[in-house]
Design a protein around this motif. Structure first.
Motif, short mmCIF file in Angstrom:
data_model
loop_
_atom_site.label_atom_id
_atom_site.label_comp_id
_atom_site.label_asym_id
_atom_site.label_seq_id
_atom_site.Cartn_x
_atom_site.Cartn_y
_atom_site.Cartn_z
N LEU A 24 -48.11 -13.16 -24.99
CA LEU A 24 -48.86 -12.15 -25.74
C LEU A 24 -49.69 -12.78 -26.85
O LEU A 24 -50.85 -12.41 -27.06
CB LEU A 24 -47.91 -11.10 -26.31
N PHE A 25 -49.12 -13.76 -27.54
CA PHE A 25 -49.87 -14.43 -28.60
C PHE A 25 -50.97 -15.33 -28.04
O PHE A 25 -51.99 -15.55 -28.69
CB PHE A 25 -48.94 -15.21 -29.54
N GLU A 26 -50.78 -15.82 -26.83
CA GLU A 26 -51.85 -16.58 -26.18
C GLU A 26 -53.05 -15.67 -25.92
O GLU A 26 -54.21 -16.06 -26.10
CB GLU A 26 -51.36 -17.22 -24.88
N ALA A 27 -52.78 -14.43 -25.50
CA ALA A 27 -53.87 -13.47 -25.31
C ALA A 27 -54.56 -13.19 -26.64
O ALA A 27 -55.80 -13.18 -26.71
CB ALA A 27 -53.32 -12.17 -24.71
N ALA A 28 -53.79 -12.98 -27.70
CA ALA A 28 -54.38 -12.74 -29.02
C ALA A 28 -55.22 -13.92 -29.46
O ALA A 28 -56.28 -13.75 -30.08
CB ALA A 28 -53.27 -12.47 -30.05
N ARG A 29 -54.77 -15.10 -29.15
CA ARG A 29 -55.46 -16.34 -29.53
C ARG A 29 -56.91 -16.36 -29.04
O ARG A 29 -57.80 -16.93 -29.68
CB ARG A 29 -54.68 -17.52 -28.95
N TRP A 30 -57.16 -15.73 -27.91
CA TRP A 30 -58.48 -15.79 -27.29
C TRP A 30 -59.36 -14.59 -27.63
O TRP A 30 -60.42 -14.40 -27.03
CB TRP A 30 -58.35 -16.00 -25.79
N ALA A 31 -58.98 -13.81 -28.61
CA ALA A 31 -59.84 -12.71 -29.07
C ALA A 31 -61.07 -13.28 -29.77
O ALA A 31 -61.05 -14.39 -30.30
CB ALA A 31 -59.06 -11.81 -30.03
N ALA A 32 -62.13 -12.51 -29.79
CA ALA A 32 -63.35 -12.91 -30.49
C ALA A 32 -63.13 -12.80 -31.99
O ALA A 32 -62.35 -11.98 -32.47
CB ALA A 32 -64.50 -12.00 -30.07
N SER A 33 -63.86 -13.65 -32.75
CA SER A 33 -63.80 -13.55 -34.21
C SER A 33 -65.09 -14.11 -34.82
O SER A 33 -65.75 -14.95 -34.22
CB SER A 33 -62.59 -14.29 -34.78
N CYS A 34 -65.41 -13.63 -36.00
CA CYS A 34 -66.61 -14.05 -36.71
C CYS A 34 -66.56 -15.56 -36.98
O CYS A 34 -65.59 -16.06 -37.56
CB CYS A 34 -66.70 -13.27 -38.02
N PHE A 35 -67.60 -16.29 -36.57
CA PHE A 35 -67.67 -17.74 -36.71
C PHE A 35 -66.46 -18.45 -36.10
O PHE A 35 -66.11 -19.55 -36.50
CB PHE A 35 -67.82 -18.16 -38.18
N ASN A 36 -65.80 -17.81 -35.15
CA ASN A 36 -64.60 -18.36 -34.52
C ASN A 36 -63.54 -18.73 -35.56
O ASN A 36 -62.77 -19.66 -35.39
CB ASN A 36 -64.94 -19.58 -33.65
#
Length: 197
Positions: A37-49
């Protein structure tokens, strides 16, 4: 218990089936499952990565950690979350690492990470319930969250149980149909006062 949404259009089954139950089997979530589950969260988009999300977590088979996180929940949430397989507190780093300037998108990005985690959970039969009913200051003190990081959401995760496992006053809420506002209430054209075509 399945509770598929009665959608207007045929959305993806993971989204249609995702909901926020309170009835959990009182068994620990496996470490490997939580890592997935945290691996999935890890690949979420974010501002400036920036990836400004941080997660405090305790599985049910870690009684001290689980009790610590459980103690930060509001009383009404503790009643049912005590059966969860794991508890998580989502925390946002409020400044950019590269220049220490405020990251006004950090909370949005944490939300995207949790949404991604939620869909991964749905895909493997794990359910979760996100909560605003917790004490961020208590989390800060008990979990030693440093300045510049804001605890924003508590999450109970685990395996679903029957509504009959809940106190009587929550069973009706568990069985109630899912509802949402129509798109006309929240989708606008280029101006906020004009409906979208």
């Amino acid at each position: 218990m399945k509770k598929d949404a009665d959608t207007t259009l045929p959305i993806h089954e993971l989204i249609r089936g995702r909901w926020s139950p309170r009835a959990f089997e009182p068994r620990s979530l496996e470490r490997e499952t939580l890592e997935l589950l945290f691996e999935a969260a890890r690949w979420a988009a974010s501002c400036f990565n920036e990836q400004p999300w941080r997660f405090l977590t305790a599985r049910r088979d870690d009684p001290a950690g689980f009790e610590l996180l459980l103690s930060t929940l509001g009383e009404s949430n503790r009643r049912w979350a005590a059966n969860a397989g794991a508890l998580v507190i989502g925390v946002a780093k409020e400044s950019f690492t590269r220049n220490d300037k405020p990251n006004r998108h950090a909370r949005y990005d944490l939300g995207q990470a949790v949404a991604t985690l939620a869909l991964q959970a749905q895909s493997i039969g794990v359910v979760l319930h996100q909560m605003a009913g917790f004490d961020p200051q208590k989390v800060r003190a008990l979990s030693e969250v440093p300045e510049g990081y804001e605890p924003l959401v508590a999450i109970a995760l685990g395996y679903p149980a029957e509504p009959t496992s809940l106190p009587d006053d929550l069973q009706e809420r568990e069985r109630a149909p899912r509802t949402r506002k129509p798109q006309t209430d929240f989708v606008f054209g280029a101006h906020f006062s004009r409906a979208a075509e």
